[in-house]
Design a protein around this motif. Structure first.
Motif, PDB file in Angstrom:
ATOM      1  N   GLN A 123       8.204   2.887  -1.379  1.00 29.82           N
ATOM      2  CA  GLN A 123       8.712   1.526  -1.617  1.00 29.82           C
ATOM      3  C   GLN A 123      10.201   1.553  -1.925  1.00 29.82           C
ATOM      4  OE1 GLN A 123       6.527  -0.893  -4.379  1.00 29.82           O
ATOM      5  NE2 GLN A 123       4.604  -0.646  -3.293  1.00 29.82           N
ATOM      6  N   THR A 157       0.816  -1.210   0.000  1.00 24.54           N
ATOM      7  CA  THR A 157       0.000   0.000   0.000  1.00 24.54           C
ATOM      8  C   THR A 157       0.861   1.276   0.000  1.00 24.54           C
ATOM      9  OG1 THR A 157      -0.094   0.090   2.405  1.00 24.54           O
ATOM     10  CG2 THR A 157      -1.809  -1.177   1.314  1.00 24.54           C
ATOM     11  N   LEU A 158       2.182   1.112  -0.013  1.00 25.42           N
ATOM     12  CA  LEU A 158       3.047   2.296  -0.022  1.00 25.42           C
ATOM     13  C   LEU A 158       3.118   2.901  -1.422  1.00 25.42           C
ATOM     14  CD1 LEU A 158       6.171   1.097   2.022  1.00 25.42           C
ATOM     15  CD2 LEU A 158       4.134   2.252   2.875  1.00 25.42           C
ATOM     16  N   SER A 159       3.475   4.183  -1.486  1.00 20.49           N
ATOM     17  CA  SER A 159       3.681   4.822  -2.792  1.00 20.49           C
ATOM     18  C   SER A 159       5.019   4.341  -3.364  1.00 20.49           C
ATOM     19  CB  SER A 159       3.704   6.328  -2.620  1.00 20.49           C
ATOM     20  OG  SER A 159       4.896   6.701  -1.970  1.00 20.49           O
TER      21      SER A 159
END
Lengths: 293, 232
Positions: free
Chosen positions: B138, B132-134
């Motif tokens: 990441q 769910t990280l950008s």
């Protein structure tokens, strides 16, 4: 009362499927292969336990431990000899090899133990519980099976969530190259997975044969296929999915046997699987990986 | 520190790397630049043991590692942040970092504190699933994860890929900081301009062989490079 007693048999049979399904799902999660020989490892486990008890007169608990050790070794050997050389081969080649291993184990068992059915004596040493003036009887095997299943489920969940090796297994199942770059030995991790799955198969074999005591070389194949179905049903690769799938499958099977038709029960089980996959292709608890770029 | 001598790598019949030789000295930032398909990623994957060279040798701190398994190189001080980040998408930020310290479990706590200090954004997302990280987060996670093994040499494959200009600047600042605090760096980049700014030395890769090499400054000023990689 029949309803409740059917429900209990269903959960108990489903617990056996669940324990077998865990082996399928863990191996699939890590090695991305369907180990169709898994069902036959169950049968080997049951034979080893049978021999330990019947010929060596060992107590049941010792027989179970011996069966687990034998199956663990068997799992590691199968992986090392048959599957490891095919790590980079197409999945079809691996699948065919797995089917080959399955036939090999069945025929080896036929050679060693013969085709005459062996009568497995239950490993559970206490009596059935009778409730409501004998209207509801819960067999000791059912109780032990369900408890074993719960313990295994909790144990495995803690293992994969909390321990270094367990987390390493999850890393390998997600991305082998990245795991390798973290310093995780991927081959060893895959071996450990086969070892755990096979040890669970031994437990499943003993529990299955304690409840259904006829032991022949093909004893493991039908429960193997059903457990595989359970793993897909729950979402292959997911540990809670295997559990849920296994138990639901057991309940559906027992209910169809008692309310619809014994002959049709297997067909109904597989029909439910097809329906679930049509509605939710990843299985009940299977998740689609969302990826942000 | 790292010496690659005349390696040749094949993908089946295709000869992808031809007689590549390069050297990274202690404390340096060395950039490997070149177009898509020039063999930059293949070079890094061969160094880290994911691919094998048919001939030639790779030496890490005076030890020949040409035939060493990838997972054994981590404890020898080599860390590789692969192209496309390859964080474990279904694991939390914290678990990803723990995996980075797989070979040095004793460093988990101190290492994570260190990474959070360097990448404060990760601290806020500690228990979030990495998927769910950008993209920028990441990339930071992938770099932080690699730092968890306390590497002596860090190989970064396209750290700027797909990031906004501000983030690219941030990532490059971090690379510079890492180098200043003693980590040797081998950097693969398509963004030649940025790479040459921070690199002490650089190699230009074209169709699987090394076409040019020199200091970052020299290459940034060379007409040939400016035409081919820096947009004139």
């Amino acid at each position: 009362m029949t309803f409740i007693s059917n429900l209990i048999s269903g959960i108990s049979l489903g617990s056996v499927y669940a324990i077998i399904a865990l082996g399928y799902t863990m191996v699939y999660g890590i090695a991305k292969m369907l180990n169709f020989a898994h069902g036959d490892v169950i049968m080997v486990g049951a034979y080893v336990a049978f021999c330990s008890m019947a010929y060596l007169n060992l107590p049941p608990i010792v027989a179970i431990v011996i069966a687990m050790i034998a199956c663990t070794l068997l799992g590691i050997i199968i992986e090392g000899l048959a599957y490891r050389p095919l790590r980079k081969a197409s999945s079809l080649a691996v699948l065919i090899t797995a089917i080959g291993v399955s036939y090999f184990l069945q025929n080896a068992a036929l050679l060693i133990w013969g085709s005459t059915p062996k009568t497995f004596s239950s490993v559970v040493g206490f009596d059935s519980i009778s409730l409501l003036d004998g209207k509801l009887i819960i067999t000791a095997e059912s109780i032990v099976t369900v408890i074993a299943c719960i313990i295994i489920m909790i144990g495995l969940t803690l293992f994969t969530k909390k321990t270094r090796i367990g987390k390493g297994m999850r890393a390998v199942s997600e991305d082998k190259d990245a795991a390798e770059l973290m310093g995780i030995n991927v081959n060893v991790t895959i071996s450990i997975t086969f070892a755990i799955g096979s040890a669970l198969a031994a437990i499943a074999g003993v529990l299955l044969c304690s409840a259904y005591p006829i032991l022949i070389p093909t004893t493991g194949s039908m429960p193997g296929i059903k457990a595989f179905t359970a793993a897909v049903f729950g979402g292959i690769g997911s540990i809670p999915g295997a559990m849920l799938g296994g138990i639901l499958l057991g309940i559906i099977e027992i209910f169809s046997k008692s309310y619809i038709s014994t002959e049709l029960s297997d067909a109904i089980v597989f029909a439910v699987l097809i329906l679930v996959l049509l509605i939710k292709p990843t299985g009940l608890l299977g998740k689609k990986i969302t990826e942000k770029v | 520190m790292l010496k690659v001598e005349n390696i040749n790598v094949y993908y089946g019949q295709i000869h992808t790397l031809r007689d590549i030789s390069l050297e990274v000295k202690k404390g340096e930032v060395v950039a490997l630049i070149g177009a898509n398909g020039a063999g930059k990623t293949t070079t890094l994957r061969t160094i880290s043991g994911l691919l094998r060279s048919k001939t030639g040798s790779i030496t890490l701190m005076d030890e020949n590692i040409s035939h060493t398994d990838a997972h054994k190189l981590v404890s020898k001080g080599l860390a590789h942040v692969p192209e496309g980040r390859h964080v474990f998408l279904q694991m939390t930020v914290q678990e990803n970092l723990e995996m980075g310290a797989y070979t040095v479990p004793s460093n988990v706590k101190a290492g994570i504190e260190d990474v959070f200090e360097r990448f404060p954004r990760l601290k806020h997302r500690k228990n979030q699933i990495a998927g769910t990280l950008s993209g920028g987060e990441q990339q930071m996670l992938a770099m932080g994860r690699a730092l968890m093994s306390k590497p002596k040499i860090l190989m970064l494959d396209e750290p700027s890929m797909g990031l906004s200009p501000i983030l690219v600047q941030q990532i490059f600042d971090i690379i510079k900081e890492l180098n200043e605090s003693g980590t040797t760096i081998l950097l693969v980049e398509q963004n030649a301009e940025m790479a040459l700014q921070i690199a002490h030395r650089a190699y230009v890769l074209e169709s699987g062989h090394i076409k040019l090499s020199g200091t970052g400054q020299e290459l940034a000023n060379s007409d040939e490079i400016r035409k081919a990689y820096l947009g004139g």
